[in-house]
Design an enzyme around this catalytic site. Sequence first.
Site, mmCIF file in Angstrom:
data_model
loop_
_atom_site.group_PDB
_atom_site.id
_atom_site.type_symbol
_atom_site.label_atom_id
_atom_site.label_comp_id
_atom_site.label_asym_id
_atom_site.label_seq_id
_atom_site.Cartn_x
_atom_site.Cartn_y
_atom_site.Cartn_z
ATOM 1 N N GLU A 35 0.833 -1.214 0.000
ATOM 2 C CA GLU A 35 0.000 0.000 0.000
ATOM 3 C C GLU A 35 0.864 1.259 0.000
ATOM 4 O O GLU A 35 2.074 1.205 0.248
ATOM 5 C CB GLU A 35 -0.948 0.008 1.200
ATOM 6 C CG GLU A 35 -0.255 0.079 2.544
ATOM 7 C CD GLU A 35 -1.098 0.742 3.629
ATOM 8 O OE1 GLU A 35 -1.587 1.868 3.405
ATOM 9 O OE2 GLU A 35 -1.237 0.138 4.700
ATOM 10 N N ALA A 151 -13.059 1.585 6.738
ATOM 11 C CA ALA A 151 -13.558 0.909 5.528
ATOM 12 C C ALA A 151 -12.705 -0.317 5.187
ATOM 13 O O ALA A 151 -13.127 -1.159 4.380
ATOM 14 C CB ALA A 151 -13.573 1.888 4.353
ATOM 15 N N LYS A 169 -3.454 -1.642 15.433
ATOM 16 C CA LYS A 169 -2.949 -0.826 16.545
ATOM 17 C C LYS A 169 -3.934 -0.770 17.694
ATOM 18 O O LYS A 169 -5.139 -0.759 17.488
ATOM 19 C CB LYS A 169 -2.753 0.605 16.075
ATOM 20 C CG LYS A 169 -1.488 0.815 15.343
ATOM 21 C CD LYS A 169 -1.010 2.239 15.526
ATOM 22 C CE LYS A 169 0.353 2.382 14.918
ATOM 23 N NZ LYS A 169 0.286 2.492 13.469
HETATM 24 N N1 PSU Z 1 -2.524 1.632 10.637
HETATM 25 C C1 PSU Z 1 -1.184 1.761 10.744
HETATM 26 N N2 PSU Z 1 -0.500 2.445 9.796
HETATM 27 C C2 PSU Z 1 -1.131 3.000 8.704
HETATM 28 C C3 PSU Z 1 -2.543 2.837 8.597
HETATM 29 C C4 PSU Z 1 -3.195 2.154 9.575
HETATM 30 O O1 PSU Z 1 -0.617 1.272 11.687
HETATM 31 O O2 PSU Z 1 -0.476 3.626 7.862
HETATM 32 C C5 PSU Z 1 -3.256 3.379 7.393
HETATM 33 C C6 PSU Z 1 -3.554 2.232 6.399
HETATM 34 O O3 PSU Z 1 -3.449 2.739 5.084
HETATM 35 C C7 PSU Z 1 -5.008 1.899 6.716
HETATM 36 C C8 PSU Z 1 -5.562 3.265 7.039
HETATM 37 O O4 PSU Z 1 -5.682 1.284 5.639
HETATM 38 O O5 PSU Z 1 -4.528 3.907 7.786
HETATM 39 C C9 PSU Z 1 -6.849 3.209 7.827
HETATM 40 O O6 PSU Z 1 -7.387 4.490 7.922
HETATM 41 P P1 PSU Z 1 -8.887 4.684 8.462
HETATM 42 O O7 PSU Z 1 -8.827 4.309 9.920
HETATM 43 O O8 PSU Z 1 -9.174 6.145 8.243
HETATM 44 O O9 PSU Z 1 -9.746 3.778 7.643
#
Ligand code: PSU
Length: 313
Positions: A35, A151, A169
């Site tokens: 990603e 999502a 996390k």
């Molecule tokens: N968790 C991490 N590092 C990250 C992300 C999540 O430890 O970089 C990023 C990933 O790209 C994940 C996104 O898909 O954050 C999730 O964001 P949200 O909670 O807004 O869906």
Amino acid sequence: MNPTSFSPSDAQTFLALSAEVAAARAAGQPIVALESTIISHGMPYPQNVQTAREVEALIRAQGAVPATIAVLGGKIRIGLSDAELELLGQSPEAMKVSRRDLPYVLASGKIGATTVAATMICAELAGIPVFVTGGIGGVHRGAETSFDISADLQELAQTSVAVVCAGAKSILDLGLTLEYLETHGVPVLSIGQDNFAAFYTPDSGFKADFRLDSAAEQAAFLRCKWALGLKGGVVISNPVPADQAMPREEIEAITAQALQEAEAQGIQGKAVTPFLLARIKALTEGRSLATNIALVKHNALAGARLACALQAP
Ligand code: PSU
Ligand code: MN
């Protein structure tokens, strides 16, 4: 053309594979998707770009081909050059792109860094079943009032890609995250231990569904799931090595502080996760970043082995 009718071949016109990935796909070689939100919004510059390059090198050393995914110039790019990794790592214009953002960033020609959800969509379109990241998004603490559920989870419910990660996390509610995945029929596999991993620490205290230590066992599981017509993703939890983990009490205290700050500052929506990641990094004076880098590399090895096992006859 009827704008509401979808044909898979229309979707393919948005894809642009690098020469390396196109050659690997034609030759049936193992490919590992990566990603790009982790580069643009997950880590600071220049460690983000350096880590992205090192992760790609680790995957190549295992005999697989890395395919970092992003949106550039109105195309879903599968496999990026060094200069493109640099652009994603440095450009303040790089948007965090999840499922709902993909049409906007593609149609407008802007720079898009794909989250786990968007990367899964693009990897599936490109025929890449294995994807490596750091941590998945999940159900946020307090989601019963904020409705903040990543999502990523809904994508895992419907898109057939295996996501190798170090769990999620503890900024999230890991118990509720696992409940959500269970409801949506998303299996959570674990490598090397029974429990689901907690990103900076190896053990979340919650059991994963199945412990499958070897890439061959994981590959057999995936083949069986998808052969049955059970569409959707699989979470493969790979705990951070103990000697590179953070002390649990320290990360818990810092997480609590970061969550309070987010609340006090009224951070909402897609800004929540990047805000928390950046605050945790600052509050641990960069030690969490070292753990983050170590666990992504550890996941790259597991993902490359899985991609090789899946490709084996
Ligand atoms: N968790 C991490 N590092 C990250 C992300 C999540 O430890 O970089 C990023 C990933 O790209 C994940 C996104 O898909 O954050 C999730 O964001 P949200 O909670 O807004 O869906
Ligand atoms: Mn959210």
